[in-house]
Scaffold this active site. Structure first.
Site, PDB file in Angstrom:
ATOM      1  CG  ASN A   1      -3.052 -14.818   3.607  1.00  0.00           C
ATOM      2  OD1 ASN A   1      -1.887 -14.585   3.334  1.00  0.00           O
ATOM      3  ND2 ASN A   1      -4.063 -14.331   2.915  1.00  0.00           N
TER       4      ASN A   1
ATOM      5  CG  ASP B   1      -3.841 -12.869  -4.127  1.00  0.00           C
ATOM      6  OD1 ASP B   1      -3.435 -12.413  -3.052  1.00  0.00           O
ATOM      7  OD2 ASP B   1      -5.041 -13.102  -4.350  1.00  0.00           O
TER       8      ASP B   1
ATOM      9  CG  HIS C   1       0.314  -9.398   3.286  1.00  0.00           C
ATOM     10  ND1 HIS C   1      -0.804  -9.873   3.932  1.00  0.00           N
ATOM     11  CD2 HIS C   1       0.181  -9.796   1.996  1.00  0.00           C
ATOM     12  CE1 HIS C   1      -1.574 -10.533   3.083  1.00  0.00           C
ATOM     13  NE2 HIS C   1      -0.986 -10.503   1.902  1.00  0.00           N
TER      14      HIS C   1
ATOM     15  CE1 TYR D   1      -3.397  -7.248   3.829  1.00  0.00           C
ATOM     16  CE2 TYR D   1      -2.524  -7.116   1.590  1.00  0.00           C
ATOM     17  CZ  TYR D   1      -3.476  -7.586   2.486  1.00  0.00           C
ATOM     18  OH  TYR D   1      -4.491  -8.377   2.037  1.00  0.00           O
TER      19      TYR D   1
END
Length: 443
Positions: free
Chosen positions: A147, A170, A200, A266
């Site tokens: 990330n 994931d 995200h 997110y």
């Protein structure tokens, strides 16, 4: 069936044991000749490696195992790099989360100012791994789930557009597993999905079972009331902490912003930033929870395995979220044409987004890599949000390679999590001080 040689880069991660357990559980589908762990932190990796060596010896003694801090040793003679590094470890995550929160902003490791700070560190680390792979095993593939994936993917696209790197996440896998349970299925693999966005930062626009039946109505009805929280149907995994349960429940509010699609969790940090700040404690954030929970639990169990010299009766579990890593590696190794969500260069797949945007969309994966599926045009609401966030990510990457203070400030100003330009400058100066050992010098 060909056996693959693998290096897990970020060998000291608490996720490494569950990835290895997943690999061992799938040897019939994806045979392995060698597993290496690579990390630049010898002491941290040793805790994990000692336990993993015992696990492999007991379950698959024919697999060679090695843990190393030497890049040449780690990256020579391998077919796959499975990369999940955290540059600066949890010490720097402290700053990513707490500096923004103390300024009244979202404090999250991949979103907003914290995500930008983390991304600036991650570019250096991931590009280093790509260099090692290309030098010592040029025919290998990197499955990168370090990330923040969107920023890392854009940096790789900019500098090494032809590299054999697949950027994956994931988060959609976890939510799709929840969607499958909501729809009465046993697994996400019983569904075909259409999804678009950035990492995200995306939406599901179509979900069907293998017979072509539309599952969106039943999933939407559930999400409107419960979000993605599964407690009401008794399917909630037992290790989910209260923070994640709240996040899953809040998806019901995100859904209301556009009931024609289903949202990524997110998005709450971008669409409801004040809510995210209000429910956060700037003195006790996710990183503290993880240190006291997951990290403590995993490291203690790894030490116990080493002390007992056996992994029998271990509390370490197969990482279900890691199953997509096996599926992806297998698709490359055996040309299975698996349908998977990947972060790839748009090149017209989403018709009304920039060609060079690194979008997260379904792809068909074979031995030559991913073939993105055509999404077509997306609605104005999503297009506008995506283009704003895409511009943030472009500016961050340009700021990194140009050492530009101005562009990094602009990236912070442009983020939907930011309140005004003066505050963006204040936060940037604080992040520069905190990251002085990791960031390039900005001018």
């Amino acid at each position: 069936m060909k056996r693959s040689s693998i290096v897990i880069a970020g060998g000291g991660s608490t996720y490494t044991p569950e990835i290895i357990l997943m690999l061992l559980d799938n040897l019939d589908r994806f045979p392995i000749s060698q597993i290496k762990l690579y990390d630049n932190d010898y002491e941290r990796q040793k805790i994990v490696a000692d336990a993993c060596e015992i696990i492999i010896r007991e379950q698959a003694p024919d697999i060679k195992f090695l843990a190393t801090t030497d890049p040449e040793e780690g990256f020579t003679d391998i077919d796959f790099v499975m990369a999940h590094i955290r540059v600066g470890k949890y010490e720097m995550r402290d700053f990513d989360e707490k500096i923004p929160l103390r300024n009244g902003l979202v404090g999250q490791e991949t979103c907003g100012p914290g995500g930008i700070a983390y991304g600036f560190r991650s570019i250096t680390g991931v590009m280093e791994l790509v260099e090692y792979m290309e030098k010592y095993s040029p025919n290998a593939w990197m499955l990168n789930y370090s990330n923040p994936a969107a920023i890392v993917a854009e940096a790789i696209r900019k500098v090494k557009p032809d590299s054999r790197v697949l950027n994956i996440c994931d988060m959609p896998i976890d939510i799709e597993e929840r969607m499958a349970y909501i729809a009465g299925l046993n697994s996400r693999k019983e569904m075909d999905v259409r999804y678009y966005g950035l990492n995200h930062f995306g939406w599901w626009c179509d979900i069907r079972d293998k017979e072509g039946n539309d599952l969106m109505p039943v999933i939407k009805e559930y999400v409107l009331e419960h979000g993605y929280n599964l407690e009401s149907i008794g399917k909630e995994p037992r290790l989910n902490d209260p923070d994640w349960l709240k996040t899953y429940r809040f998806a019901s509010e995100l859904y209301k912003t556009d009931p024609s699609v289903l949202p990524s969790t997110y998005l709450k940090y971008y669409l409801y930033p004040d809510h995210a700040v209000e429910e956060s404690d700037p003195d006790y954030t996710r990183v503290d929870l993880i240190r006291e929970g997951r990290e403590k639990r995993v490291f203690e169990e790894c030490r116990r395995i080493k002390e007992c010299e056996t992994a029998k009766d271990t509390t370490l579990e197969i990482g279900v979220h890691a199953s997509f890593i096996v599926d992806l590696a297998r698709a490359i190794a055996f040309n299975t044409h698996e349908r998977m969500l990947l972060i790839v260069e748009n090149k017209g797949a989403v018709e009304n987004l920039p060609l060079t945007a690194m979008v997260e969309i379904p792809c068909i994966v074979g031995s030559n890599g991913p073939e993105p599926m055509v999404i077509g045009e997306i609605p104005w609401f999503q297009k506008g949000l995506i283009e704003q966030q895409h511009a943030v990510e472009k500016l961050v990457v340009e700021a990194y390679f140009e050492h530009s203070y101005q562009k990094l400030w602009q990236a912070l100003i442009l983020s939907k999590t930011m309140k005004d330009a003066d505050l963006a400058k204040t936060v940037l100066d604080q992040l520069i001080e905190a990251n002085k050992d990791f960031w390039p010098e900005l001018t």
